[in-house]
Design a protein around this motif. Structure first.
Motif, mmCIF file in Angstrom:
data_model
loop_
_atom_site.group_PDB
_atom_site.id
_atom_site.type_symbol
_atom_site.label_atom_id
_atom_site.label_comp_id
_atom_site.label_asym_id
_atom_site.label_seq_id
_atom_site.Cartn_x
_atom_site.Cartn_y
_atom_site.Cartn_z
ATOM 1 N N GLY A 129 1.008 -1.165 -0.307
ATOM 2 C CA GLY A 129 0.071 0.015 0.536
ATOM 3 C C GLY A 129 0.714 1.276 0.102
ATOM 4 O O GLY A 129 1.511 1.429 -0.530
ATOM 5 N N ARG A 130 0.485 2.296 0.576
ATOM 6 C CA ARG A 130 0.938 4.053 0.815
ATOM 7 C C ARG A 130 2.369 2.993 1.152
ATOM 8 O O ARG A 130 3.564 3.702 1.205
ATOM 9 C CB ARG A 130 0.337 4.932 1.689
ATOM 10 N N CYS A 131 3.062 2.832 2.422
ATOM 11 C CA CYS A 131 4.334 2.794 2.963
ATOM 12 C C CYS A 131 5.083 2.188 2.459
ATOM 13 O O CYS A 131 5.918 1.829 2.314
ATOM 14 C CB CYS A 131 3.657 1.416 4.159
ATOM 15 N N GLY A 132 4.059 0.640 1.157
ATOM 16 C CA GLY A 132 5.314 0.086 0.141
ATOM 17 C C GLY A 132 5.572 1.267 -0.608
ATOM 18 O O GLY A 132 6.696 1.115 -1.725
ATOM 19 N N SER A 133 4.815 2.192 -1.079
ATOM 20 C CA SER A 133 5.450 3.313 -2.187
ATOM 21 C C SER A 133 5.917 4.130 -1.603
ATOM 22 O O SER A 133 6.292 5.568 -2.487
ATOM 23 C CB SER A 133 3.985 3.422 -3.249
ATOM 24 N N CYS A 134 5.924 4.495 -1.198
ATOM 25 C CA CYS A 134 6.425 5.703 0.253
ATOM 26 C C CYS A 134 7.992 6.109 0.107
ATOM 27 O O CYS A 134 8.622 5.480 -0.056
ATOM 28 C CB CYS A 134 5.742 5.735 2.000
ATOM 29 N N THR A 135 8.554 7.597 -0.215
ATOM 30 C CA THR A 135 9.699 7.897 -0.662
ATOM 31 C C THR A 135 10.152 7.964 1.222
ATOM 32 O O THR A 135 11.376 8.200 0.629
ATOM 33 C CB THR A 135 9.639 9.215 -1.598
ATOM 34 N N LEU A 136 9.681 8.037 2.042
ATOM 35 C CA LEU A 136 10.032 7.752 3.319
ATOM 36 C C LEU A 136 10.092 7.043 3.969
ATOM 37 O O LEU A 136 10.388 7.387 5.071
ATOM 38 C CB LEU A 136 9.346 9.391 4.085
ATOM 39 N N ARG A 137 10.599 5.835 3.795
ATOM 40 C CA ARG A 137 10.107 4.578 4.205
ATOM 41 C C ARG A 137 11.439 4.308 4.996
ATOM 42 O O ARG A 137 11.254 3.131 5.779
ATOM 43 C CB ARG A 137 9.905 3.749 3.277
ATOM 44 N N ASP A 138 12.488 5.181 3.935
ATOM 45 C CA ASP A 138 13.549 4.430 4.794
ATOM 46 C C ASP A 138 14.396 5.413 6.074
ATOM 47 O O ASP A 138 14.960 4.865 6.352
ATOM 48 C CB ASP A 138 14.851 4.850 3.915
ATOM 49 N N VAL A 139 12.711 6.543 5.946
ATOM 50 C CA VAL A 139 12.968 7.518 7.631
ATOM 51 C C VAL A 139 12.013 6.239 8.639
ATOM 52 O O VAL A 139 12.865 5.847 9.471
ATOM 53 C CB VAL A 139 12.603 8.718 7.375
#
Length: 404
Positions: free
Chosen positions: A339-349
């Motif tokens: 979902g959004r978490c998988g596509s998020c550009t800040l997931r490394d943060v």
């Protein structure tokens, strides 16, 4: 835990970026729920504690044996919690030995029993930190915590700690019923000389799952973070001592990064992002572990339905470094988010934020976290249908759910 003041300080006094956390087992901060007994009845209690004895809790010898193993394993910090840890008769014996074995020793308490001899013993043992929970001012706190007089008793505990030179913090859970008390609690910290303020976002576990409908709306969460950002900036820019941290919603780091981008140059944004990526966000199963009152080991305090093993039958160090499949997945970087978490550009943060909320809502620990309050534009994803936070209706997910 997101150390807001620490990262805010990077804007004034930048330091070198530490190495990123690896994916293998690390020595975690251990949060140990010594007992489920508690004199309060908090609406958001993740352990569903009560003022009764619970069968099957670790014996004194089992607790001491576990403590020796934690010492040999060289965990960096130990947080003694509950229920109410002061309701465990051998707390001070455990804490005295723990002080000899771990670098950082903390006490997580409701504060109502910290006075007289108990306060003296806490000071004598040398706890590095005592965290005391409040959920609003006066009657609001008492209603939320289920006992009249809980606010005044907890405030007495704060003052007794300060009188003895003990570092003390206030912990506050943000909900729809308490959010309006945040400014007053920050003022209380300043008035009482409190060293740390910890804002906890609601996690859907224990009574917190039953009352998930009281979770603060996204706009209220953003407003709360705006207040904390302003106060944290004062703390570092004007050398005001209050240390501010948040927990259970690692989207706070992404929101902070957006604030920095609006107020500082690109070089400082890039520097801060490096620091946040090295931290990596959510640390369940990697840098944080939980031992509950029965001796069961969990990826963190909110994963009560997933047990790695029990310290009654195997040492914590062995369980934590074993081949548990959920721990392996939680330690994977990047995590297998959807979902959004998988596509998020800040997931490394943020590391995918708090997985237990996704699990409680959907039965899938890798689904998007419904408590992420950043917009699609802010996290760099296309428009998606967001999950709604549904009211609890008495049916929890099956603990035997096939996660993989």
């Amino acid at each position: 835990m997101f150390r807001l003041t620490e990262y805010m300080r990077q804007l004034i006094d930048p330091s070198s970026v530490r190495a990123k956390r690896g994916s293998g087992p690390v020595k975690p901060v251990v949060i140990w729920n010594l007992t489920r007994r508690c004199n309060l009845k908090c609406r958001h209690c993740y352990t569903v504690s009560a003022d009764v004895n619970f069968p099957g809790e670790l014996s004194h010898q089992q607790a001491m044996d576990t403590l020796e193993d934690l010492g040999r394993f060289k965990i960096p910090a130990l947080i003694l919690s509950g229920g109410e840890p002061l309701d465990r008769k051998d707390l001070f014996q455990i804490a005295t030995r723990a002080r000899q074995l771990v670098r950082m020793l903390a006490l997580s308490t409701n504060g109502t029993k910290i006075h007289g001899e108990a306060a003296d013993r806490i000071a004598e043992i040398g706890f590095d930190y005592v965290g005391i929970s409040l959920d609003g001012i006066g009657a609001t706190n008492d209603w939320f915590r289920g006992v009249e007089g809980a606010f005044s008793d907890a405030l007495r505990g704060v003052r007794e700690c300060k009188k003895r030179g003990i570092k003390v913090g206030l912990r506050f859970c943000l909900t729809e019923g308490t959010h309006h008390h945040l400014p007053d609690l920050l003022k209380l910290c300043d008035d009482e000389g409190v060293d740390k303020f910890y804002l906890s976002h609601l996690v859907y576990a224990g009574r917190g799952d039953k009352h998930r409908g009281e979770d603060a709306a996204h706009r209220r969460t953003r407003h709360a973070l705006d207040l904390l950002l302003d106060r944290a900036w004062v703390a570092v820019a004007e050398d005001a001592p209050l240390d501010i941290v948040t927990g259970n919603n690692d989207a706070d780091a992404g929101y902070f990064l957006q604030w920095v981008a609006r107020n500082f140059d690109a070089d400082r944004v890039a520097h801060l992002r490096e620091h946040l990526a090295a931290w990596g966000g959510n640390s369940s199963g990697l840098g944080v572990a939980n031992i509950d009152n029965l001796g069961r080991v969990h990826p963190d305090t909110y994963w009560s339905d997933y047990t790695i093993g029990n310290v009654k039958t195997a040492p914590f160090s062995e369980l934590w470094t074993g081949e548990d499949p959920m721990l392996a997945m939680l330690r994977t970087r990047p995590r297998p988010l959807k979902g959004r978490c998988g596509s998020c550009t800040l997931r490394d943060v943020c590391g995918g934020n708090t997985r237990i909320r996704a699990l409680q809502l959907t039965g899938d620990p890798w689904a998007e976290d419904p408590a992420c309050y950043l917009s699609d534009a802010e996290i760099g994803v296309t428009s998606t249908e967001r999950l709604a936070v549904k009211p609890f209706r008495g049916k929890r997910h099956d603990p035997a759910h096939q996660f993989f």
